[in-house]
Write a protein that holds these residues in place. Sequence first.
Motif, PDB file in Angstrom:
ATOM      1  N   LYS A  81       0.838  -1.192   0.000  1.00  0.00           N
ATOM      2  CA  LYS A  81       0.000   0.000   0.000  1.00  0.00           C
ATOM      3  C   LYS A  81       0.877   1.247   0.000  1.00  0.00           C
ATOM      4  CE  LYS A  81      -3.709  -2.575   0.762  1.00  0.00           C
ATOM      5  NZ  LYS A  81      -4.808  -2.746  -0.213  1.00  0.00           N
ATOM      6  N   ASP A  82       0.300   2.348  -0.512  1.00  0.00           N
ATOM      7  CA  ASP A  82       1.040   3.607  -0.526  1.00  0.00           C
ATOM      8  C   ASP A  82       0.875   4.282   0.839  1.00  0.00           C
ATOM      9  OD1 ASP A  82       2.383   5.902  -1.052  1.00  0.00           O
ATOM     10  OD2 ASP A  82       1.188   6.494  -2.802  1.00  0.00           O
ATOM     11  N   VAL A  83       1.633   3.796   1.819  1.00  0.00           N
ATOM     12  CA  VAL A  83       1.520   4.302   3.186  1.00  0.00           C
ATOM     13  C   VAL A  83       1.958   5.760   3.265  1.00  0.00           C
ATOM     14  CG1 VAL A  83       2.313   4.001   5.569  1.00  0.00           C
ATOM     15  CG2 VAL A  83       1.834   1.997   4.135  1.00  0.00           C
ATOM     16  N   ALA A  84       2.951   6.142   2.493  1.00  0.00           N
ATOM     17  CA  ALA A  84       3.446   7.520   2.526  1.00  0.00           C
ATOM     18  C   ALA A  84       2.347   8.513   2.168  1.00  0.00           C
ATOM     19  CB  ALA A  84       4.629   7.677   1.577  1.00  0.00           C
ATOM     20  N   ALA A  85       1.563   8.200   1.132  1.00  0.00           N
ATOM     21  CA  ALA A  85       0.475   9.088   0.725  1.00  0.00           C
ATOM     22  C   ALA A  85      -0.592   9.178   1.809  1.00  0.00           C
ATOM     23  CB  ALA A  85      -0.133   8.593  -0.579  1.00  0.00           C
ATOM     24  N   LEU A  86      -0.860   8.038   2.455  1.00  0.00           N
ATOM     25  CA  LEU A  86      -1.865   8.008   3.522  1.00  0.00           C
ATOM     26  C   LEU A  86      -1.442   8.857   4.709  1.00  0.00           C
ATOM     27  CD1 LEU A  86      -4.419   6.697   4.860  1.00  0.00           C
ATOM     28  CD2 LEU A  86      -2.885   4.899   5.659  1.00  0.00           C
ATOM     29  N   MET A  87      -0.152   8.781   5.075  1.00  0.00           N
ATOM     30  CA  MET A  87       0.308   9.396   6.313  1.00  0.00           C
ATOM     31  C   MET A  87       0.850  10.813   6.154  1.00  0.00           C
ATOM     32  SD  MET A  87      -0.361   7.243   8.638  1.00  0.00           S
ATOM     33  CE  MET A  87       0.494   8.098   9.956  1.00  0.00           C
ATOM     34  N   GLU A  88       0.978  11.283   4.923  1.00  0.00           N
ATOM     35  CA  GLU A  88       1.662  12.566   4.684  1.00  0.00           C
ATOM     36  C   GLU A  88       1.117  13.694   5.554  1.00  0.00           C
ATOM     37  OE1 GLU A  88       2.720  15.709   1.098  1.00  0.00           O
ATOM     38  OE2 GLU A  88       1.518  13.924   0.676  1.00  0.00           O
ATOM     39  N   ASN A  89      -0.182  13.950   5.509  1.00  0.00           N
ATOM     40  CA  ASN A  89      -0.735  15.075   6.257  1.00  0.00           C
ATOM     41  C   ASN A  89      -0.823  14.804   7.758  1.00  0.00           C
ATOM     42  OD1 ASN A  89      -0.948  16.655   4.019  1.00  0.00           O
ATOM     43  ND2 ASN A  89      -3.136  16.316   3.692  1.00  0.00           N
ATOM     44  N   TRP A  90      -0.804  13.527   8.131  1.00  0.00           N
ATOM     45  CA  TRP A  90      -0.837  13.213   9.561  1.00  0.00           C
ATOM     46  C   TRP A  90       0.460  13.624  10.250  1.00  0.00           C
ATOM     47  CZ3 TRP A  90      -5.190  11.928  11.994  1.00  0.00           C
ATOM     48  CH2 TRP A  90      -6.239  11.347  11.258  1.00  0.00           C
ATOM     49  N   THR A  91       1.560  13.544   9.529  1.00  0.00           N
ATOM     50  CA  THR A  91       2.858  13.822  10.145  1.00  0.00           C
ATOM     51  C   THR A  91       3.475  15.148   9.698  1.00  0.00           C
ATOM     52  OG1 THR A  91       3.945  12.511   8.415  1.00  0.00           O
ATOM     53  CG2 THR A  91       3.412  11.388  10.480  1.00  0.00           C
ATOM     54  N   SER A  92       2.978  15.727   8.628  1.00  0.00           N
ATOM     55  CA  SER A  92       3.582  16.969   8.137  1.00  0.00           C
ATOM     56  C   SER A  92       2.731  18.202   8.430  1.00  0.00           C
ATOM     57  CB  SER A  92       3.808  16.884   6.616  1.00  0.00           C
ATOM     58  OG  SER A  92       2.564  16.786   5.919  1.00  0.00           O
ATOM     59  N   LYS A  93       1.488  18.005   8.850  1.00  0.00           N
ATOM     60  CA  LYS A  93       0.590  19.135   9.120  1.00  0.00           C
ATOM     61  C   LYS A  93       0.162  19.102  10.591  1.00  0.00           C
ATOM     62  CE  LYS A  93       0.465  20.530   4.843  1.00  0.00           C
ATOM     63  NZ  LYS A  93      -0.754  20.432   4.024  1.00  0.00           N
TER      64      LYS A  93
END
Length: 288
Positions: free
Chosen positions: A15-27
């Motif tokens: 799965k594209d975990v990076a796309a899923l988690m991007e805003n959770w950890t960067s915003k």
Amino acid sequence: STEDLWKALSEVSGKDVAALMENWTSKPGHPLVRVKGTGNRQQFIQERFFISPISKKESKDNTVWSIPLDGILMDKKTAPHIGSGKLNVGEVSLVRVDYPHEYLKKLEALVKEGELGAPDRLGLIRDSFDLAQAGNSPTTLALELAQSYIDEEDYTVWSELTGQLSKVDSLLALDNCYYSYKRYSREIFRRIADKMGWEKKSGEKHTDALLRAMVVYQLGRFGEVGVIREALDRFKKGKIDPDLRGVVYNLVAANGAQGEWNELVKMYNDEENQQEKDRLGSSLGLFK
């Protein structure tokens, strides 16, 4: 790095975990999901949750999170919804949920009927009070929901509910309606405090001792005469269960006079155990 972690998880899961988690950890922050509409015309709308109405008014944050929500991935601002059950089952996603009034009333019934697990009962009452604090819903809705919890037995749920009711208590302490709020709160705590009682029971869990101390104190703090009398009586006899010493000291201080003050001060000065000394010192601040 965080990116390396997402890359590794993506390779393992496919799965594209990076796309899923991007805003959770960067915003900053986390999302609020509103349920809008009725019947088959409901939808989810997500936005950033602010506990402060002032911060919300000043913010221009339009972050859209990828939210795993009960079998779907909500990765857009809105999503269709059909149903009337508790959302975010098991509280597995870091998200607050705002329900319409009629929807929330149906969830109240599920609480009363014991159809929700402890994490869901906790999340429901937490969200309701936090949304009231944030100015998203009337405080009366949260207080009405709390009345559905009088048969609750889980310590973690009571801990959350007690904390939320204590916030309201602090706000109303000098208000004309405070007497009514104290009466309301006694009704919330009376049943569980009566069930837990003052004495330990054989085979009880360690959280039962924590629950007992919490609910008995709250019932007494809100003016239950029988609890206050029992605390004063146990204080005079001098044999107090260690788990209930804080409860007794605090209720005695809040309802005592010069004699109780003198005795607690003497106990404080004579005490060598720092934990017990802290307990006594804290209670001294409750004299009026």
